[in-house]
Design an enzyme around this catalytic site. Structure first.
Site, mmCIF file in Angstrom:
data_model
loop_
_atom_site.group_PDB
_atom_site.id
_atom_site.type_symbol
_atom_site.label_atom_id
_atom_site.label_comp_id
_atom_site.label_asym_id
_atom_site.label_seq_id
_atom_site.Cartn_x
_atom_site.Cartn_y
_atom_site.Cartn_z
ATOM 1 N NE ARG A 90 -2.437 1.088 3.613
ATOM 2 C CZ ARG A 90 -3.146 0.982 4.737
ATOM 3 N NH1 ARG A 90 -4.454 0.743 4.663
ATOM 4 N NH2 ARG A 90 -2.572 1.089 5.909
ATOM 5 C CE LYS A 189 -2.222 4.683 7.032
ATOM 6 N NZ LYS A 189 -3.540 5.102 7.517
ATOM 7 C CD GLU A 222 -11.712 6.706 6.166
ATOM 8 O OE1 GLU A 222 -11.368 5.524 5.981
ATOM 9 O OE2 GLU A 222 -10.966 7.670 5.933
#
Length: 330
Positions: A90, A189, A222
């Site tokens: 990721r 991220k 989220e």
């Protein structure tokens, strides 16, 4: 806080002013704070290890100036790093998306991360792995940054107090909307977490444990640092990543566990109504692990106690973290 204690994240300390309040000393006169909860912590920066007091980056680093960089939060348990390969995959995906060249291979990154843990003499803890754009000038253009920086911090932390894993969290819906994938894609991220920080502030002001973030369509995306799951009539549902949810590593583990235990899982848009009327609700995240939610916007979820399906998933997750992962020590 003693440096040997585990630091607890997201638990603000409120100090009421008094008539005898003393003016804070100048910055130069303050003791150097310790942040990682590890005595004599060693922090990796670009191939070298530094003490916490000496671990510094340039004020011209674009990670500081613009949040221009990426990171991963990674857990290790019982001498093993949990899902290290998935985290590095990721990280590399995030880097590719923002045209950031990580200055080492995955194999080199793996060894650097394992050595950082060894240097800090821990068998259980948390790693914050950062890659910044590096040193540039005060302009926005990332082409001025010639060499990215890699930083690895090893910590002993807990996101929530242990009693909340037994009793469950209280969450509130915040006014701050989750960034749209068409703006700053949550799949990256990045070091720019101001969107989440603003939502976290709303949770603090509402005296809640977490904030529920919606997307521009009004659907659940989220929480500030966690993916959201609801359980309804034995089926487990979570928002798709297209709703603005991070493709969480623990999120994918929860799917694996649910399938192993024989529960149906589904990625689908959900609303606050679905959370209010759920039989159970839980959050997942690397730092948070898996934790139940028992109240949302003042409404009890189910009977107001952590549900049996959530409990089984948590129990299995803790088994997996104790028994699997990349070995740290020979």
């Amino acid at each position: 806080m003693k440096t040997t204690d585990a630091a607890v994240l997201d638990e603000p300390k409120i100090h009421e002013p008094t008539a005898d309040a003393v003016v804070e000393p100048a910055i130069e006169g303050r003791p150097t704070p310790t942040a990682v909860g590890v005595k004599d912590a060693k922090i990796y920066i670009d191939g070298k290890f530094y003490s916490e007091a000496d671990a510094k980056i340039s004020v011209f680093d674009h990670g500081l100036l613009y949040g221009d960089g990426i990171f991963e939060g990674i857990r290790f348990y019982n001498g093993r790093v949990f899902r290290l390969g998935e985290h590095l995959d990721r990280l590399w995906d995030s880097a590719r998306s923002i045209c950031l060249e990580i200055p080492m291979t995955k194999e080199e990154m793996t060894e650097a991360l394992l050595e950082a843990i060894r240097q800090n003499h821990l068998r259980d803890g948390y790693v914050r792995l950062l890659v910044t754009r590096g040193i540039g000038n005060l302009g926005l253009n990332p082409m001025q940054c010639k060499w990215p920086s890699v930083i690895i911090i090893v910590a002993a932390i807990t996101l929530y107090r242990e009693n909340l894993y037994r009793k469950g969290l209280t969450i509130v819906t915040c006014a701050t909307r989750r960034c749209s994938p068409a703006a700053l894609n949550p799949a990256v991220k990045s070091l720019n977490y101001l969107n989440n920080v603003m939502a976290r502030l709303e949770a603090n002001l509402a005296d809640a444990d977490e904030a529920l973030m919606l997307n521009d369509a009004g659907n659940v995306a989220e929480c500030t640092a966690d993916n959201v799951f609801v359980v309804k009539r034995g089926q487990i549902i979570t928002p798709p990543v297209t709703s603005g949810a991070l493709r969480g590593i623990t999120r994918s583990v929860a799917f694996e566990i649910a399938t192993e235990l024989g529960f149906k899982t589904l990625e689908a848009d959900i609303t606050r109504h679905d959370i209010y009327t759920a039989d159970e609700c839980f959050l997942t995240g690397t730092a948070a692990e898996i934790i139940p939610v028992v109240k949302a916007d003042g409404r009890l979820i189910g009977n107001g106690k952590p549900g049996p399906i959530t409990a089984r998933i948590i129990a299995r997750f803790r088994e997996m973290t104790r028994e699997t992962g990349t070995p740290i020590f020979a």
